[in-house]
Design a protein around this motif. Structure first.
Motif, mmCIF file in Angstrom:
data_model
loop_
_atom_site.group_PDB
_atom_site.id
_atom_site.type_symbol
_atom_site.label_atom_id
_atom_site.label_comp_id
_atom_site.label_asym_id
_atom_site.label_seq_id
_atom_site.Cartn_x
_atom_site.Cartn_y
_atom_site.Cartn_z
ATOM 1 N N LEU A 89 1.027 -1.096 0.019
ATOM 2 C CA LEU A 89 0.064 -0.054 0.099
ATOM 3 C C LEU A 89 0.934 1.237 0.097
ATOM 4 N N ASP A 99 -0.764 3.778 4.769
ATOM 5 C CA ASP A 99 -1.881 2.955 5.746
ATOM 6 C C ASP A 99 -3.268 3.586 5.711
ATOM 7 N N SER A 100 -3.234 4.771 5.188
ATOM 8 C CA SER A 100 -4.732 5.445 4.923
ATOM 9 C C SER A 100 -5.306 4.717 3.828
ATOM 10 N N PHE A 109 -5.886 1.717 3.879
ATOM 11 C CA PHE A 109 -6.336 0.510 4.501
ATOM 12 C C PHE A 109 -7.724 0.034 4.413
ATOM 13 N N GLU A 150 -9.430 -3.303 2.801
ATOM 14 C CA GLU A 150 -9.762 -4.246 3.582
ATOM 15 C C GLU A 150 -10.571 -5.432 2.822
ATOM 16 N N PHE A 163 -7.958 -7.894 1.701
ATOM 17 C CA PHE A 163 -7.372 -8.876 2.972
ATOM 18 C C PHE A 163 -8.080 -9.687 3.474
#
Lengths: 169, 169, 169, 169, 169, 169, 169, 169
Positions: free
Chosen positions: F10, F13-14, F16, F20, F23
């Protein structure tokens, strides 16, 4: 000879807030106007009648605001030789790009003068500029307005300086 | 009851080559049609008259091709309750995106059925599909046409195999 | 002969609010319809079955709403000779431009009739216009609807006049 | 276990020149492949059959090239769990933007791997990269190919130096 | 009082062919004009001088044609209260979309009247429409021109009928 | 031989929340993965190292998400022969069109497999499809997943029927 | 202290004609330069090396031209603190819009200075303007160049007047 | 010799929040700057004066932020040989695409260095990179800043790992 009037046509009364700057500037410049809701697609005969009779009814310029497949300015222009100013509205999924293309890409022979998307203020100023060609008083008002614009920059400059002082070292 | 006719309207005779597949398919399906040059902007009264009288004159579907700020299909639709099919033309700097948006983004209440840019063949087939709802013979022709389409894929497949054999090891 | 039905297919039940104007207008015009959720990509066999059997099951027109790479209308059209109307949904990052292009740019031979992005009301009206070709009662209803549209402009005009009175001198 | 084959599907044999780099690279990497012309819209049953049976028929990857409302890769993906690579073709008025959006904007659950517009060479290389995960020989070939790419830059550099010498003082 | 003149400004003499229809129509309408090459970026002082002095020098309307980041019309408009008509040129990689946005998206206070990309003919007609507000003779010429436009449709209609007869059964 | 891992990278981390679904699906398919924040522009050495060593470190597929001038997937692809899947993020003024073009328009020789803007779920499924070529268990899981997708349509259909019942006559 | 050099990097020698105006202007301004073919994707190590060592090797500015998913300028910028100027090339189906977005939409922290699509001349002039900050001689040359630009407008004006004389009454 | 200053010009004080990262970074790099509100269209004389006198007044670089038909950077560039950096603002219906095109598509001879839409931070860093060519201290600060950028990736990586742990099995 009395001053010619401006015919302002909106596709719907819901476009009123977007067009409010136009109405206010026409008032500021003391330009007489009439406003109608008229749709190129829902009331095509009314649109044709308004345009066909505009000159005889004392109008000098037509301003038309429309969104989506914005045919209104072009339809009016097809029925008159008065200058027609088109204001594309920022409606729907395409944010006014559809309206801009529908208004500005007129075929040779039937012009529409396009202003910016949601640019109703400039439709009023352009109208004033057009009518000022034969109206010295209006011409003076426009020169004053341009000076006001220039001075408003000074005011904004002062506000910037204040804001800059808030940035820490 | 005689079959309804199709009214095909072109903004200019220069659009004829682009529209030729449409005319050929209407002939292939034995659908009677009349074609006119008529501009939404240069001859707005003729456009209104054609649309207003279309139903009485025996038309069932209107096909209209236009480029740039392509108002023609929408203007016709404003004057009739017949289905109007719009063909955006790939003219000018924007390659038909302007025409597509002007044709497809019609406001609620007054639809135009848009086909692809320069997609005049599909305007004819869509017309046949519409008229076939109450015409069994035409319906059969469409089913045959769909089979022809499917078989044309076999032919293309053979040509591909020939071409593939030209690639060296 | 009973009236033909309309087959309305949504990619997801989450498209219901966007399609509600379509359902309401079909009811207003007393056009019988059936609605299904069916995805071109998640349930391709159901999509094929619905389209293949539509004619035998008494349907005359198919309306399909889809967003993103909106293949649903085209996939249905590949399996039927009924007219298919595609409604591009304003979903995702591209606000429906992707859906519009996926629906309208169909290849020669297999048309889809595209209406505006989120233009579900017009899908219903276009359906009514198509079915009215062989249904005089429906044809009358459409003429009345067009008059209502025209009259709604008068109402909006009155509201505009009220709003204009709020602009100060 | 024999190497899995690649299924290459073209909407038309007229896409052959654009796809030639793909075929040549598959040969270069000694990857077995079969090619078919198959249209999502003209021969939807063939498309479904090819995809449904691809795994049993020994295919590991599907490459599909399509233009305009390029549904072919997505339609194939709806009928298989094999990876499907889509090549948007630069056809028609929109130069492949329509095909790109139709291929890449697939809904959640049914992916298509999009490569560049007219990017058929990369479809072959991506296929090789996928198949190399369980094929050490192919993996070595890819590493060599990457070195060739790097060395081709040196060659181009020499040609640049020659060209630069032609610029007068 | 003598008729006001039109100031036509081109970014380069290479824009002459695109602007020729504008010059011819100004001549046809007997509107006096002066033309200059002047670049907003290469000769900004000349641009400012032309605009600042335009009113005193007897001009009533300014037409400016520009491509790419087409600043010329907006720069002229910043120095005058005369109406400025902008013609976006179809130059460069973006085919005039850049010029259209640079011309039409003017901020509130300083309008430019945009016409279509490469739409120089309409710039002349819009100019005539503006000047006709205080010129009855010009007004009559515009009405005649509109009738010519309408009649040209008949001629095109005849040509269409000839072309249609070439389509075989 | 242990299952190959997936390397998910990525830009920040923003991203994420957008990633999601990716993942979760990798977990659902029991595909081992490692995730890193790594920027093509802020940490180019780390990006190169991750890609150069990916194969030796047991990775089989790389997924990279990036917005704006989304160079990350292409930069990774330049350093590896593993398949790289790019997820364009809907960030900034252009809503991900910039990221889509930066990811998909890779030059010949170095492919990136693009999925939809914000289409992280499909990046996971495409990864599973790729890894399933040599993994029968994973292959079965994908077939089950496809059946779940199809069944989810039935559920949505039921919800639609409920919603339809709320439309008054 | 010797003048700093300019590092000009092309993705391919086929970009030479587009970059020729850049090379000629650097020569005209007597700015020393070195040119390399280097691809962000085919020779990423060379790209990194060129950028990492540029400062030590006496370079002051980097100019990089790239098309499609034009990563080259951004990749170079990630490895240096020298100013990097990016020239988007008008290649492929998207005519350089992809390259423009890939070059200009850099994330915060790592700027690239974008010039127009195919705007290689301006890359040279911008370089001269940057280097002139600490070079009075170069600064004078730029002032002279600006005067030449202004005078070239006079020449074009004369040519316009000749062309205008060819328009008949 | 004192360090040259940066001239930052905003079209309006309402652009201050978007420009705040630019101001903060100039402070962080200890680069002296002056900021003004100045509109290319409302205060064109002030714009010309600021640019004409910038060099004499000790400025080395000009940063200009503008939205819509963003002429400000180009107008300033027409009056100076200092490097001008343009920041397109995400204002209005077109989300800054209009501003980007107006800023970046400058004609040959008069460059503007465009950064990303709303990319004011990068305007500051690019300025620092330009001024660092003749300023070793600033050059060191930029190298440190680049290291900070790289280290910020580690921090974000840690946050990602935390977030990943929240995904259930």
């Amino acid at each position: 000879m009395p001053m010619k009037k401006v015919l302002v046509i909106l596709g719907s009364d819901s476009d009123f807030p977007m067009m409010e700057p136009c109405f206010k500037l026409l008032k500021k410049f003391s330009i007489p106007f009439e406003a109608h809701v008229c749709s190129a697609h829902r009331s095509p005969r009314k649109a044709a009648d308004l345009a066909v009779n505009a000159r005889e009814n004392g109008f000098g310029v037509i301003i038309a605001a429309a969104g989506l497949a914005a045919h209104l300015p072009g339809v009016l222009a097809s029925f008159t030789t008065l200058p027609v100013i088109g204001v594309p509205c920022k409606n729907g999924a395409l944010s006014g790009v559809d309206a801009l293309y529908s208004i500005v890409q007129m075929p040779s022979g039937v012009p529409v003068a396009a202003v910016a998307i949601d640019g109703s203020a400039n439709a009023a100023i352009l109208t004033a500029q057009i009518m000022a060609l034969s109206d010295e008083v209006l011409s003076e008002r426009l020169i004053l307005y341009k000076q006001e614009l220039e001075m408003s920059v000074d005011l904004r400059n002062e506000r910037l300086i204040e804001k800059l002082s808030t940035i820490g070292e």
